[in-house]
Design a protein around this motif. Structure first.
Motif, PDB file in Angstrom:
ATOM      1  N   GLY A  19      -0.485  -7.466   5.872  1.00  0.00           N
ATOM      2  CA  GLY A  19       0.751  -6.685   5.791  1.00  0.00           C
ATOM      3  C   GLY A  19       0.985  -6.188   4.379  1.00  0.00           C
ATOM      4  N   SER A  20       0.663  -7.032   3.402  1.00  0.00           N
ATOM      5  CA  SER A  20       0.785  -6.610   2.009  1.00  0.00           C
ATOM      6  C   SER A  20      -0.230  -5.518   1.700  1.00  0.00           C
ATOM      7  CB  SER A  20       0.565  -7.801   1.080  1.00  0.00           C
ATOM      8  OG  SER A  20       0.323  -7.339  -0.233  1.00  0.00           O
ATOM      9  N   ALA A  21      -1.462  -5.736   2.128  1.00  0.00           N
ATOM     10  CA  ALA A  21      -2.536  -4.806   1.770  1.00  0.00           C
ATOM     11  C   ALA A  21      -2.375  -3.457   2.478  1.00  0.00           C
ATOM     12  CB  ALA A  21      -3.887  -5.434   2.097  1.00  0.00           C
ATOM     13  N   ILE A  22      -2.092  -3.506   3.776  1.00  0.00           N
ATOM     14  CA  ILE A  22      -2.025  -2.255   4.535  1.00  0.00           C
ATOM     15  C   ILE A  22      -0.668  -1.610   4.349  1.00  0.00           C
ATOM     16  CG2 ILE A  22      -2.084  -1.243   6.846  1.00  0.00           C
ATOM     17  CD1 ILE A  22      -3.998  -3.594   7.568  1.00  0.00           C
ATOM     18  N   GLY A  23      -0.678  -0.396   3.853  1.00  0.00           N
ATOM     19  CA  GLY A  23       0.592   0.285   3.603  1.00  0.00           C
ATOM     20  C   GLY A  23       0.343   1.724   3.225  1.00  0.00           C
ATOM     21  N   LEU A  24       1.232   2.261   2.406  1.00  0.00           N
ATOM     22  CA  LEU A  24       1.085   3.646   1.975  1.00  0.00           C
ATOM     23  C   LEU A  24      -0.224   3.855   1.230  1.00  0.00           C
ATOM     24  CD1 LEU A  24       4.709   4.294   0.715  1.00  0.00           C
ATOM     25  CD2 LEU A  24       3.646   5.179   2.792  1.00  0.00           C
ATOM     26  N   GLY A  25      -0.709   2.799   0.602  1.00  0.00           N
ATOM     27  CA  GLY A  25      -1.975   2.894  -0.122  1.00  0.00           C
ATOM     28  C   GLY A  25      -3.102   3.377   0.780  1.00  0.00           C
ATOM     29  N   ASN A  26      -3.089   2.927   2.026  1.00  0.00           N
ATOM     30  CA  ASN A  26      -4.139   3.328   2.952  1.00  0.00           C
ATOM     31  C   ASN A  26      -3.865   4.685   3.582  1.00  0.00           C
ATOM     32  OD1 ASN A  26      -3.391   0.367   3.061  1.00  0.00           O
ATOM     33  ND2 ASN A  26      -5.489   0.304   3.793  1.00  0.00           N
ATOM     34  N   ILE A  27      -2.624   4.865   3.997  1.00  0.00           N
ATOM     35  CA  ILE A  27      -2.335   6.009   4.864  1.00  0.00           C
ATOM     36  C   ILE A  27      -1.978   7.246   4.053  1.00  0.00           C
ATOM     37  CG2 ILE A  27      -0.674   6.831   6.590  1.00  0.00           C
ATOM     38  CD1 ILE A  27      -0.821   3.759   7.531  1.00  0.00           C
ATOM     39  N   TRP A 103       8.138   3.199  -7.845  1.00  0.00           N
ATOM     40  CA  TRP A 103       7.708   4.515  -7.328  1.00  0.00           C
ATOM     41  C   TRP A 103       7.187   4.462  -5.917  1.00  0.00           C
ATOM     42  CZ3 TRP A 103       2.628   4.749  -6.025  1.00  0.00           C
ATOM     43  CH2 TRP A 103       1.682   4.059  -6.790  1.00  0.00           C
ATOM     44  N   TYR A 104       6.699   3.309  -5.506  1.00  0.00           N
ATOM     45  CA  TYR A 104       6.204   3.166  -4.142  1.00  0.00           C
ATOM     46  C   TYR A 104       7.344   3.430  -3.149  1.00  0.00           C
ATOM     47  CZ  TYR A 104       3.314   0.841  -0.513  1.00  0.00           C
ATOM     48  OH  TYR A 104       2.558   0.542   0.591  1.00  0.00           O
ATOM     49  N   SER A 105       8.522   2.937  -3.491  1.00  0.00           N
ATOM     50  CA  SER A 105       9.640   3.131  -2.553  1.00  0.00           C
ATOM     51  C   SER A 105      10.123   4.573  -2.520  1.00  0.00           C
ATOM     52  CB  SER A 105      10.804   2.190  -2.839  1.00  0.00           C
ATOM     53  OG  SER A 105      10.562   1.350  -3.902  1.00  0.00           O
ATOM     54  N   LEU A 225      -8.259  -1.622  -5.843  1.00  0.00           N
ATOM     55  CA  LEU A 225      -7.387  -2.755  -6.189  1.00  0.00           C
ATOM     56  C   LEU A 225      -5.990  -2.547  -5.622  1.00  0.00           C
ATOM     57  CD1 LEU A 225      -8.582  -3.131  -9.875  1.00  0.00           C
ATOM     58  CD2 LEU A 225      -9.076  -4.697  -7.986  1.00  0.00           C
ATOM     59  N   PHE A 226      -5.490  -1.310  -5.760  1.00  0.00           N
ATOM     60  CA  PHE A 226      -4.156  -1.006  -5.252  1.00  0.00           C
ATOM     61  C   PHE A 226      -4.078  -1.290  -3.761  1.00  0.00           C
ATOM     62  CE2 PHE A 226      -0.955   1.800  -3.452  1.00  0.00           C
ATOM     63  CZ  PHE A 226       0.111   1.608  -4.312  1.00  0.00           C
ATOM     64  N   SER A 227      -5.079  -0.785  -3.042  1.00  0.00           N
ATOM     65  CA  SER A 227      -5.061  -0.906  -1.597  1.00  0.00           C
ATOM     66  C   SER A 227      -5.139  -2.365  -1.163  1.00  0.00           C
ATOM     67  CB  SER A 227      -6.221  -0.116  -1.011  1.00  0.00           C
ATOM     68  OG  SER A 227      -6.153  -0.126   0.378  1.00  0.00           O
ATOM     69  N   LEU A 228      -5.867  -3.179  -1.918  1.00  0.00           N
ATOM     70  CA  LEU A 228      -6.000  -4.588  -1.543  1.00  0.00           C
ATOM     71  C   LEU A 228      -4.914  -5.454  -2.194  1.00  0.00           C
ATOM     72  CD1 LEU A 228      -9.889  -4.780  -1.732  1.00  0.00           C
ATOM     73  CD2 LEU A 228      -8.495  -4.908   0.337  1.00  0.00           C
ATOM     74  N   SER A 229      -3.929  -4.826  -2.829  1.00  0.00           N
ATOM     75  CA  SER A 229      -2.815  -5.550  -3.470  1.00  0.00           C
ATOM     76  C   SER A 229      -3.304  -6.501  -4.556  1.00  0.00           C
ATOM     77  CB  SER A 229      -1.997  -6.355  -2.456  1.00  0.00           C
ATOM     78  OG  SER A 229      -1.558  -5.559  -1.405  1.00  0.00           O
ATOM     79  N   LEU A 230      -4.254  -6.039  -5.382  1.00  0.00           N
ATOM     80  CA  LEU A 230      -4.809  -6.943  -6.396  1.00  0.00           C
ATOM     81  C   LEU A 230      -4.506  -6.467  -7.809  1.00  0.00           C
ATOM     82  CD1 LEU A 230      -8.275  -7.382  -4.703  1.00  0.00           C
ATOM     83  CD2 LEU A 230      -6.388  -9.025  -4.718  1.00  0.00           C
ATOM     84  N   GLY A 233      -1.054  -9.894  -9.258  1.00  0.00           N
ATOM     85  CA  GLY A 233      -0.575 -11.221  -8.892  1.00  0.00           C
ATOM     86  C   GLY A 233       0.091 -11.342  -7.535  1.00  0.00           C
ATOM     87  N   THR A 234       0.061 -10.268  -6.735  1.00  0.00           N
ATOM     88  CA  THR A 234       0.615 -10.392  -5.385  1.00  0.00           C
ATOM     89  C   THR A 234      -0.096 -11.494  -4.617  1.00  0.00           C
ATOM     90  OG1 THR A 234       1.112  -8.049  -5.309  1.00  0.00           O
ATOM     91  CG2 THR A 234       1.012  -9.176  -3.208  1.00  0.00           C
ATOM     92  N   MET A 235      -1.427 -11.484  -4.699  1.00  0.00           N
ATOM     93  CA  MET A 235      -2.184 -12.475  -3.929  1.00  0.00           C
ATOM     94  C   MET A 235      -2.120 -13.856  -4.593  1.00  0.00           C
ATOM     95  SD  MET A 235      -3.181 -11.136  -1.115  1.00  0.00           S
ATOM     96  CE  MET A 235      -3.168  -9.475  -0.411  1.00  0.00           C
ATOM     97  N   VAL A 322       7.667  -5.519   0.184  1.00  0.00           N
ATOM     98  CA  VAL A 322       8.150  -6.895   0.127  1.00  0.00           C
ATOM     99  C   VAL A 322       7.223  -7.736  -0.758  1.00  0.00           C
ATOM    100  CG1 VAL A 322       8.267  -8.956   1.575  1.00  0.00           C
ATOM    101  CG2 VAL A 322       9.449  -6.883   2.274  1.00  0.00           C
ATOM    102  N   SER A 323       5.921  -7.532  -0.615  1.00  0.00           N
ATOM    103  CA  SER A 323       4.969  -8.343  -1.384  1.00  0.00           C
ATOM    104  C   SER A 323       4.946  -7.934  -2.860  1.00  0.00           C
ATOM    105  CB  SER A 323       3.570  -8.239  -0.784  1.00  0.00           C
ATOM    106  OG  SER A 323       2.972  -6.984  -1.093  1.00  0.00           O
ATOM    107  N   ILE A 324       5.262  -6.658  -3.126  1.00  0.00           N
ATOM    108  CA  ILE A 324       5.294  -6.219  -4.524  1.00  0.00           C
ATOM    109  C   ILE A 324       6.525  -6.809  -5.200  1.00  0.00           C
ATOM    110  CG2 ILE A 324       5.266  -4.230  -6.081  1.00  0.00           C
ATOM    111  CD1 ILE A 324       4.208  -2.541  -3.758  1.00  0.00           C
ATOM    112  N   LEU A 325       7.656  -6.689  -4.519  1.00  0.00           N
ATOM    113  CA  LEU A 325       8.924  -7.194  -5.055  1.00  0.00           C
ATOM    114  C   LEU A 325       8.872  -8.706  -5.273  1.00  0.00           C
ATOM    115  CD1 LEU A 325      11.920  -6.785  -5.740  1.00  0.00           C
ATOM    116  CD2 LEU A 325      12.441  -6.801  -3.314  1.00  0.00           C
TER     117      LEU A 325
HETATM  118  N1  PHE Z   1      -1.625  -2.615  -1.056  1.00  0.00           N
HETATM  119  C1  PHE Z   1      -0.425  -1.905  -0.825  1.00  0.00           C
HETATM  120  C2  PHE Z   1      -0.744  -0.627  -0.067  1.00  0.00           C
HETATM  121  O1  PHE Z   1      -1.886  -0.293   0.123  1.00  0.00           O
HETATM  122  C3  PHE Z   1       0.331  -1.622  -2.099  1.00  0.00           C
HETATM  123  C4  PHE Z   1       0.404  -2.777  -3.044  1.00  0.00           C
HETATM  124  C5  PHE Z   1      -0.074  -2.659  -4.336  1.00  0.00           C
HETATM  125  C6  PHE Z   1       0.960  -3.994  -2.649  1.00  0.00           C
HETATM  126  C7  PHE Z   1      -0.041  -3.718  -5.219  1.00  0.00           C
HETATM  127  C8  PHE Z   1       1.011  -5.061  -3.533  1.00  0.00           C
HETATM  128  C9  PHE Z   1       0.492  -4.932  -4.815  1.00  0.00           C
HETATM  129  O2  PHE Z   1       0.114   0.084   0.348  1.00  0.00           O
END
Ligand code: PHE
Length: 455
Positions: A19-27, A103-105, A225-230, A233-235, A322-325
């Motif tokens: 849920g953290s990884a899959i988001g706007l980064g992918n789509i 900026w993500y929001s 890295l962005f897409s995998l939330s790395l 420190g999210t992970m 949520v995972s970024i915050l």
């Molecule tokens: N991985 C998330 C996405 O692809 C964004 C994200 C970045 C989440 C960094 C946490 C940390 O949408």
């Protein structure tokens, strides 16, 4: 452990991680970055980095988090004995969390706007490219509206993180993410069967190696890295809620694979359609907002597909925000002794303020839309600085830290605790000690060389 809360089960954790990884980064981000940076070759480099750097760094972050049960700052502090360099790296993680959240929001807010537009039937019929452009530009240049929608997204994330509906959201996404996945497959089929889609497929699948440049490779690495939330420190934070029973290497493999799959699929939805609609690939952050309406307009039941799709994207974005915050919030709670509600209120309000210039940099103010001297928008600037560069720096130091400061044998023991198998122990040690840090460093040097010195 119990006082910090924990994931309810293995599947629960993989879901939260995905849920953290899959988001706007992918789509949203992956398709437009691929479009901007030469197509297939970008996608290829991205894929390689996901597995060579992303996967080992994800194992590293989860392991560090689980071992110390702390946020990034606390983790670096306790394992390094409080050395200043590592304090700084921890600080960079928290700062990246702040800025990326802000900026993500903004973009998530755009999606909220598109749910509304779809609901009132704006995209029900096939519109011309010009009409779609006009709708988009007048929407994103409307300062008050984008600021309001930005606030809506921040508020929703803040509500969830302050303890509102966390359990609920996990249960929700268990059902909804497979639906999103199925929708992506349907949309990809629609897209590749459009007249003229072939040219887009070629763009996406046949690498043109003349497009390789330092900046392109740096962005592909940042995007992995962005897409995998790395890298921020999210992970680490998510790992701190992970039980010793879980197999970190397998969980990380699932999360990485799901995430990569969704990105690749999103490319199949967007890029063939770009060709079919005779649009340009290089439209930056605007891309999906100009392509998706055409796809929905051209398919039977497009109204419902559109509505469903944009709604699911909001939910996917929400589980990521949520995972970024969570990173800055965990820092204020653990290290500064604030209450969770205080921390959330502070981080959310500040992020709204910091995000405002990003929200206003798509036409609402001329200055922010085209920054003097660098000529790109404030949004693009901050996305590169904090989406790509800071995450790469973070990932570099996380790899160096676990491999050379804490040590791979201690890390491996943590991974193997309670009898978990770690078959790729040798490979992982090699990747995290040498491959990941050397590649990250090399990409930086190559970028500096090609951008500033070689001409
Ligand atoms: N991985 C998330 C996405 O692809 C964004 C994200 C970045 C989440 C960094 C946490 C940390 O949408």
């Amino acid at each position: 452990m119990s006082t910090r809360g924990a994931w309810s089960s293995r599947a629960g954790f993989i879901l939260a991680g995905a849920g953290s990884a899959i988001g706007l980064g992918n789509i949203w981000r992956f398709p437009y970055m691929t479009g901007d940076n030469g197509g297939a070759v970008f996608a290829l480099v991205f894929l390689i980095f996901c597995f060579l750097i992303g996967y080992p760094v994800m194992i590293a972050e989860l392991t560090l988090g689980r071992h110390t049960q702390k946020n990034p700052v606390g983790m670096f502090n306790s394992l390094s004995g409080g050395r200043p360099l590592w304090k700084l790296v921890g600080g960079l993680c928290v700062l990246s969390g702040f800025i990326i959240f802000s900026w993500y929001s903004v973009i998530a807010g755009w999606v909220v706007g598109y749910v509304y537009k779809t609901a009132v039937g704006t995209f029900e019929t096939q519109l011309s490219n010009e009409a779609i452009d006009r709708i988009f530009s007048s929407f994103v240049s409307n300062g008050p509206v984008v600021m309001l929608l930005h606030a809506v997204m921040i508020f929703m994330a803040a509500f969830v993180v302050s303890g509102g509906v966390k359990g609920g959201i996990e249960k929700f996404s268990k059902w909804l993410m497979p639906v999103l996945f199925a929708l992506l497959i349907l949309l990809a089929i629609r897209s590749v069967t459009l007249d003229g889609a072939m040219e887009g497929l070629r763009f996406y699948l046949y690498p043109d190696f003349s497009k390789v440049s330092g900046v392109m490779v740096l962005k592909a690495m940042g995007q992995a890295l962005f897409s995998l939330s790395l890298g921020m420190g999210t992970m680490i934070t998510y790992g701190s809620y992970l039980s010793k029973k879980e197999n970190i290497a397998t969980s990380a493999a699932w999360i990485t694979s799901f995430d990569v799959l969704v990105s690749i699929l999103a490319g199949f939805v967007i890029l063939p359609a770009v060709a079919a609609m005779h649009q340009s690939y290089a439209q930056g952050p605007d891309l999906i907002f100009k392509v998706l309406p055409s796809i929905f307009g051209s398919m039977p039941g497009g109204y419902f597909f559109g509505l469903g799709f944009f709604t699911l994207v909001i939910i996917a974005a929400l589980t990521s925000t949520v995972s970024i915050l969570e990173v800055p919030v965990a820092y204020f709670v653990d290290e500064r002794g604030w209450s969770r509600k205080q921390a959330v209120a502070f981080v959310a309000s500040l992020a709204w303020l910091i995000g405002t210039p990003a929200a206003l940099s798509h036409g609402a103010t001329e200055f922010l839309t085209r920054l003097p001297a660098i000529g790109i928008s404030f949004f693009d600037f901050i996305s590169t600085a904090f989406g790509d560069i800071s995450l790469s720096i973070g990932a570099f130091f996380i790899a160096v830290f676990i491999a050379w400061i804490w040590g791979v044998s201690k890390a491996s023991n943590e991974i193997e605790s309670e009898g978990n198998s770690f078959v790729i122990r040798g490979i992982w040690s090699f990747l995290i000690k040498f491959v990941a840090p050397i590649i990250i460093l090399a990409v930086f040097l190559y970028t500096i060389w090609t951008t500033f010195l070689a001409s």
